[in-house]
Design a protein around this motif. Structure first.
Motif, PDB file in Angstrom:
ATOM      1  N   LYS A  11       1.073  -1.286   0.108  1.00 30.72           N
ATOM      2  CA  LYS A  11      -0.187   0.151   0.258  1.00 30.72           C
ATOM      3  C   LYS A  11       0.546   1.284   0.238  1.00 30.72           C
ATOM      4  O   LYS A  11       0.348   2.351   0.853  1.00 30.72           O
ATOM      5  N   MET A  12       1.537   1.085  -1.380  1.00 28.42           N
ATOM      6  CA  MET A  12       2.467   2.612  -1.484  1.00 28.42           C
ATOM      7  C   MET A  12       3.092   3.129  -2.591  1.00 28.42           C
ATOM      8  O   MET A  12       2.648   1.364  -3.494  1.00 28.42           O
ATOM      9  N   THR A  13       3.816   3.864  -2.696  1.00 24.61           N
ATOM     10  CA  THR A  13       4.057   3.952  -4.060  1.00 24.61           C
ATOM     11  C   THR A  13       5.552   3.368  -4.137  1.00 24.61           C
ATOM     12  O   THR A  13       6.268   2.761  -2.835  1.00 24.61           O
ATOM     13  N   TRP A  14       5.823   2.408  -5.266  1.00 23.08           N
ATOM     14  CA  TRP A  14       7.458   2.237  -5.912  1.00 23.08           C
ATOM     15  C   TRP A  14       8.134   3.229  -4.853  1.00 23.08           C
ATOM     16  O   TRP A  14       9.613   2.330  -4.809  1.00 23.08           O
ATOM     17  N   GLU A  15       8.034   4.588  -5.308  1.00 20.57           N
ATOM     18  CA  GLU A  15       9.647   5.736  -4.993  1.00 20.57           C
ATOM     19  C   GLU A  15       9.647   5.124  -3.429  1.00 20.57           C
ATOM     20  O   GLU A  15      10.592   5.378  -3.051  1.00 20.57           O
ATOM     21  N   ASP A  16       8.021   5.373  -2.915  1.00 21.89           N
ATOM     22  CA  ASP A  16       8.562   5.200  -1.245  1.00 21.89           C
ATOM     23  C   ASP A  16       8.889   4.004  -0.680  1.00 21.89           C
ATOM     24  O   ASP A  16       9.897   3.928   0.299  1.00 21.89           O
ATOM     25  N   LEU A  17       8.458   3.219  -1.139  1.00 22.03           N
ATOM     26  CA  LEU A  17       8.287   1.538  -1.457  1.00 22.03           C
ATOM     27  C   LEU A  17       9.799   1.797  -0.802  1.00 22.03           C
ATOM     28  O   LEU A  17      11.325   0.427  -0.511  1.00 22.03           O
ATOM     29  N   ALA A  18      11.006   2.076  -2.164  1.00 18.23           N
ATOM     30  CA  ALA A  18      12.548   1.867  -2.385  1.00 18.23           C
ATOM     31  C   ALA A  18      12.929   2.972  -1.051  1.00 18.23           C
ATOM     32  O   ALA A  18      14.218   1.998  -1.125  1.00 18.23           O
ATOM     33  N   ASP A  19      12.380   3.528  -1.093  1.00 18.14           N
ATOM     34  CA  ASP A  19      13.184   4.096   0.211  1.00 18.14           C
ATOM     35  C   ASP A  19      12.852   3.634   1.455  1.00 18.14           C
ATOM     36  O   ASP A  19      14.475   4.133   2.029  1.00 18.14           O
ATOM     37  N   GLU A  20      12.061   2.736   1.411  1.00 16.79           N
ATOM     38  CA  GLU A  20      12.164   2.529   3.295  1.00 16.79           C
ATOM     39  C   GLU A  20      12.192   1.799   2.965  1.00 16.79           C
ATOM     40  O   GLU A  20      13.596   1.306   4.381  1.00 16.79           O
ATOM     41  N   ILE A  21      12.491   0.434   2.074  1.00 18.89           N
ATOM     42  CA  ILE A  21      12.929  -0.893   2.733  1.00 18.89           C
ATOM     43  C   ILE A  21      14.471  -1.120   2.601  1.00 18.89           C
ATOM     44  O   ILE A  21      15.187  -1.297   3.347  1.00 18.89           O
ATOM     45  N   LEU A  22      15.462   0.022   1.001  1.00 14.43           N
ATOM     46  CA  LEU A  22      17.015  -0.001   0.850  1.00 14.43           C
ATOM     47  C   LEU A  22      17.350   1.279   1.005  1.00 14.43           C
ATOM     48  O   LEU A  22      18.165   1.602   2.389  1.00 14.43           O
ATOM     49  N   PHE A  23      16.827   2.209   0.457  1.00 17.79           N
ATOM     50  CA  PHE A  23      18.026   3.973   0.662  1.00 17.79           C
ATOM     51  C   PHE A  23      18.177   4.948   1.469  1.00 17.79           C
ATOM     52  O   PHE A  23      19.467   4.186   1.854  1.00 17.79           O
ATOM     53  N   ARG A  24      16.694   4.462   2.472  1.00 15.52           N
ATOM     54  CA  ARG A  24      17.240   5.074   3.979  1.00 15.52           C
ATOM     55  C   ARG A  24      18.189   3.865   4.966  1.00 15.52           C
ATOM     56  O   ARG A  24      18.808   4.842   5.609  1.00 15.52           O
ATOM     57  N   LYS A  25      17.932   2.867   4.716  1.00 19.85           N
ATOM     58  CA  LYS A  25      18.204   1.960   5.891  1.00 19.85           C
ATOM     59  C   LYS A  25      20.187   2.164   5.272  1.00 19.85           C
ATOM     60  O   LYS A  25      20.777   1.726   6.163  1.00 19.85           O
ATOM     61  N   LEU A  26      20.193   2.121   4.452  1.00 26.04           N
ATOM     62  CA  LEU A  26      21.474   1.982   3.759  1.00 26.04           C
ATOM     63  C   LEU A  26      22.394   3.701   3.775  1.00 26.04           C
ATOM     64  O   LEU A  26      23.142   3.602   3.589  1.00 26.04           O
ATOM     65  N   GLY A  27      21.878   4.653   4.035  1.00 22.39           N
ATOM     66  CA  GLY A  27      22.070   5.718   4.111  1.00 22.39           C
ATOM     67  C   GLY A  27      22.779   6.172   2.427  1.00 22.39           C
ATOM     68  O   GLY A  27      23.081   7.327   2.215  1.00 22.39           O
ATOM     69  N   MET A  28      21.705   5.910   1.988  1.00 20.69           N
ATOM     70  CA  MET A  28      22.543   5.458   0.208  1.00 20.69           C
ATOM     71  C   MET A  28      21.232   7.095   0.152  1.00 20.69           C
ATOM     72  O   MET A  28      20.295   7.325  -0.618  1.00 20.69           O
ATOM     73  N   SER A  29      21.539   8.448   0.462  1.00 21.10           N
ATOM     74  CA  SER A  29      20.556   9.672   0.530  1.00 21.10           C
ATOM     75  C   SER A  29      21.107  10.244  -0.871  1.00 21.10           C
ATOM     76  O   SER A  29      19.973  11.149  -1.490  1.00 21.10           O
ATOM     77  N   ALA A  30      21.990   9.604  -1.992  1.00 18.32           N
ATOM     78  CA  ALA A  30      21.592  10.698  -3.616  1.00 18.32           C
ATOM     79  C   ALA A  30      21.085   9.281  -4.177  1.00 18.32           C
ATOM     80  O   ALA A  30      20.624   9.848  -5.546  1.00 18.32           O
ATOM     81  N   SER A  31      20.668   8.792  -3.570  1.00 16.14           N
ATOM     82  CA  SER A  31      19.675   7.485  -4.858  1.00 16.14           C
ATOM     83  C   SER A  31      18.193   7.915  -4.666  1.00 16.14           C
ATOM     84  O   SER A  31      17.679   8.542  -3.743  1.00 16.14           O
ATOM     85  N   SER A  32      17.510   7.373  -5.540  1.00 16.79           N
ATOM     86  CA  SER A  32      16.100   7.418  -5.957  1.00 16.79           C
ATOM     87  C   SER A  32      15.376   7.057  -7.006  1.00 16.79           C
ATOM     88  O   SER A  32      16.523   7.022  -8.041  1.00 16.79           O
ATOM     89  N   TYR A  33      14.747   6.511  -6.970  1.00 17.44           N
ATOM     90  CA  TYR A  33      13.774   6.174  -8.553  1.00 17.44           C
ATOM     91  C   TYR A  33      12.545   7.319  -8.576  1.00 17.44           C
ATOM     92  O   TYR A  33      11.816   7.600  -9.918  1.00 17.44           O
ATOM     93  N   ARG A  34      12.882   7.987  -7.953  1.00 16.87           N
ATOM     94  CA  ARG A  34      12.084   9.487  -9.420  1.00 16.87           C
ATOM     95  C   ARG A  34      12.714  10.514  -9.655  1.00 16.87           C
ATOM     96  O   ARG A  34      14.088  10.901 -10.196  1.00 16.87           O
ATOM     97  N   HIS A  35      12.567  10.741 -11.420  1.00 18.90           N
ATOM     98  CA  HIS A  35      13.179  11.651 -11.935  1.00 18.90           C
ATOM     99  C   HIS A  35      13.562  12.956 -11.498  1.00 18.90           C
ATOM    100  O   HIS A  35      14.510  13.253 -11.976  1.00 18.90           O
TER     101      HIS A  35
END
Length: 551
Positions: free
Chosen positions: A237-261
Motif C-alpha cells: 500500500k505504497m508507491t514504488w518510489e516510497d517503498l524503495a526509500d523505506e526498504i533500501l535507500f534510507r537503511k543504507l544511508g543512500m541519500s543520493a539514490s532515488s527512483y524519482r526522475h
C-alpha cells in the motif's frame, strides 16, 4: 559481457541486461544428488581425499591480488576515456565489506568545468533492476508477516494486471516477471513510453502484446519487470518510489539514490547524458525521464551509494552487522531462474538470468553476478560481483553505450585473477555494441527515395483521424500544404512531419530511447476517396502498429 543473441529491431534492450564474464570453461556438477552432508568416502579411500565434493569454490583471491588489480584500475579507466573521448565516469570497488576504491573521472557535462566525483549522481538505467529486486526481496522477507512470496501470482496484489493469455494472467508470479520468463516480448511497452505515456497506461495495455511460451522463453521486458515492482508496492500500500526509500535507500544511508526522475533533476552534482558525435566528440542533446519504468530503469545514484548496496549484497542481506534484507529472499535473486543464453556448443557455457541479475560461472566455476544498464540517449552502466570472493565493482558513465563500463568491470576482474588483463576488453565489448547498432537499422532505408517514385494522392486522401486500441488516436493533418501526423497521450501528443517516399508511403523521424532514424507511414490504398488505414512500421514490431480510419 553483453550477449548479442539473435538480432531484432528492439534487441538493444536485451543487451542492456547482459552480464560480463572472464573467458574460460566452467566446471559443471555431474552428481546433482550428491551433497556435502550426505556423501561418504569409500572405506578404502586415502585419508588425503575429501569426504565429499566441495559445495562451493574456496576463495582464490587475496588482498595482494586485489590490491594489484586496483593499482591498474586508474589506467584502465583513463585509457578507455582517452580512446573514446567519454566525458565522465565514476567507479567503486568493494572487497571484504570495505570500499577499497571510489573515484570520479572527467566532467559532468562537456564544455563545463564541474568534475565528476564519487558523489555525482548518474542515471543508472537497467542497473535499476538488481536494485529493485533487492527492494522486492525486502518485502518478501518482511519479518512478522507474510506480505508476498516470490511465487505469488501478481494479480493477487494488483487486480488490474492482465496479459493476453488468461492462464498467464492468473499464474504469472513475481519471479516470472522479474526473470523475464512471462512470455512478454523483448521491449513490450517501450514504444509507448517513448511517446510519453505513463506507467498506468502502459501496464494497462500490456494485455494486447503477443506472448511467447510462458516460463519457457526469455525475453527482456522492462514493463513486465516494472509490473512486478508495482505489484510489490501495491501489496505494501505504497508507491514504488516510497517503498524503495523505506526498504533500501534510507537503511543504507543512500541519500543520493532515488527512483524519482525529479530527484535526479534536482541534484546539483549530477552527470548529464551524452551521445557521440564522432572523432571522440560528445554532446549533451537529450533528457531521459524513465519514471514510467522506474523499477526497471528509472533509478539514479552515485558510486558512493551503490558501494553500500554492494556491501549489502556481498553481506548476504546484512549491512554493518545489522540484518536489512532476509538472506533467503535475497539469495533467491542470485540463482538462475531461466536460461538467457543457451550454450552454442557441447563444451560451451550457458548464461542465466536470476531476478534482476545475470548469473554466470567463470573459469573456476565461481558464481558471477552482473548487470548492464544502457540509455541510447546517453548513459551506460555496469555492475559485477564475485560473491565467493567478496569482490564487486560498479562503473557509471554519462555516455551512450559503447561497452566502456563493461570493459572496465571485466578488465578489473581479469586483472584480479591473472595479475593483468588477458583480453583487450574495450575493443571486444565495443565491437559487440557496434554489431547491435548495425543490426538495428531500419529494414527499409527511407533516406534513399526511389529513382522514379510513384506520386502521392491528394493530401485529403490521407488526412483524418485513425484509431488504435494500443497506441490511441493518430491524427493526420495538413500544415502549410504538407502532411504531418500527431500521436501520443491526450494533451501532450507528438507531431511528426511526413515526407513523401513512394506512392502512398511517407517517412517520419522516429523518436525516443528506441529511435533508429527514419520510419515509414504506409497508407492503405483505396479505389477512391480516403485511405482506410495506415501502418507505422516502426510501431508495428509486434503487430500493433495499424491505425484504422475513424473519420
Amino acid at each position: 559481457m553483453d550477449s548479442t543473441g539473435s538480432i531484432s529491431p528492439n534487441r538493444r534492450t536485451l543487451l542492456k541486461a547482459a552480464g560480463i564474464g572472464v573467458a574460460g570453461v566452467a566446471a559443471v556438477p555431474f552428481l546433482s544428488s550428491c551433497t556435502g552432508e550426505s556423501a561418504q568416502p569409500a572405506s578404502s579411500a586415502s585419508a588425503s581425499l575429501l569426504p565429499a565434493p566441495p559445495r562451493q569454490v574456496e576463495p582464490l583471491l587475496d588482498r595482494p591480488k586485489v590490491t594489484n588489480a586496483l593499482a591498474k584500475l586508474d589506467g584502465l579507466i583513463r585509457d578507455a576515456m582517452e580512446s573514446t573521448g567519454l566525458p565522465g565516469m565514476a567507479v567503486a570497488v568493494v572487497y571484504r565489506d570495505e570500499v577499497v576504491y571510489s573515484k570520479g573521472f572527467g566532467v559532468r557535462e562537456v564544455g563545463k568545468p564541474e568534475e565528476i566525483d564519487p558523489d555525482t549522481v548518474f542515471q543508472v538505467a537497467s542497473v535499476s533492476k538488481p536494485l529493485a529486486s533487492t527492494v522486492v526481496a525486502g518485502v518478501v522477507g518482511v519479518v512478522g508477516r507474510q506480505v508476498i512470496n516470490w511465487t505469488d501470482a501478481v494479480i493477487e496484489h494488483n487486480k488490474s494486471f492482465a496479459l493476453k493469455d488468461d492462464y498467464v494472467t492468473r499464474n504469472a508470479g513475481f519471479a516470472d516477471l522479474m526473470s523475464h520468463r512471462s512470455g512478454l516480448k523483448t521491449g513490450s511497452g517501450d514504444l509507448l513510453e517513448d511517446l510519453g505515456f505513463d506507467r498506468a497506461y502502459i501496464l494497462g495495455h500490456l494485455n494486447q502484446e503477443p506472448l511467447d511460451t510462458f516460463r519457457a522463453s526469455y525475453n527482456y521486458s522492462n514493463f513486465g519487470y516494472t509490473e512486478a515492482g508495482q505489484a510489490a508496492a501495491d501489496a505494501m500500500k505504497m508507491t514504488w518510489e516510497d517503498l524503495a526509500d523505506e526498504i533500501l535507500f534510507r537503511k543504507l544511508g543512500m541519500s543520493a539514490s532515488s527512483y524519482r526522475h525529479s530527484d535526479y533533476e534536482r541534484a546539483t552534482n549530477k552527470a548529464i547524458l551524452h551521445v557521440p558525435l564522432g572523432n571522440k566528440e560528445w554532446a549533451a542533446k537529450y533528457r531521459r525521464n524513465a519514471d514510467p519504468q522506474a523499477p526497471a530503469g528509472g533509478a539514479s545514484s552515485s558510486v558512493r551509494d551503490l558501494a553500500q548496496w554492494l556491501r549489502l549484497q556481498l553481506g548476504n542481506g546484512s549491512y554493518e552487522g545489522n540484518p536489512v534484507i532476509d538472506p533467503a529472499a535475497l539469495q533467491t535473486t542470485h540463482v538462475p531462474h531461466i536460461v538467457s543464453g543457451p550454450a552454442s556448443a557441447p563444451a560451451a557455457r550457458s548464461r542465466f538470468y536470476g531476478l534482476g541479475w545475470n548469473v554466470s560461472y567463470d573459469d573456476q566455476a565461481r558464481v558471477q553476478l552482473g548487470h548492464s544498464g544502457a540509455f541510447n540517449l546517453g548513459a551506460a552502466t555496469a555492475v559485477a560481483m564475485l560473491p565467493g570472493e567478496q569482490l564487486a565493482i560498479v562503473a557509471l558513465t554519462n555516455g551512450r553505450p559503447q561497452g566502456i563500463p563493461e570493459a572496465i568491470a571485466a578488465g578489473f576482474l581479469d586483472a584480479a585473477q591473472h595479475g593483468s588483463p588477458t583480453v583487450d576488453w574495450l575493443p571486444f565489448t565495443a565491437g559487440a555494441f557496434k554489431q547491435i547498432d548495425e543490426s538495428e537499422k531500419p529494414e527499409v532505408d527511407y533516406t534513399k527515395t526511389p529513382p522514379t517514385p510513384s506520386p502521392a494522392r491528394a493530401n485529403s486522401a490521407y488526412t483524418g483521424t485513425y484509431d488504435n486500441s494500443y497506441y490511441g488516436q493518430l491524427v493526420v493533418l495538413e500544415e502549410g500544404g504538407k502532411l504531418a501526423m500527431r500521436m501520443g497521450p491526450p494533451g501532450t501528443p507528438t507531431t511528426f512531419p511526413l515526407t513523401h517516399f513512394d506512392g502512398d508511403t511517407f517517412s517520419f523521424e522516429s523518436i525516443g530511447e528506441n529511435a533508429n532514424g527514419l520510419a515509414g507511414a504506409l497508407f492503405a490504398a483505396a479505389s477512391s476517396g480516403s485511405s482506410p488505414s495506415v501502418t507505422l512500421d516502426f510501431y508495428d514490431r509486434t503487430g500493433l502498429g495499424t491505425f484504422m480510419r475513424a473519420s
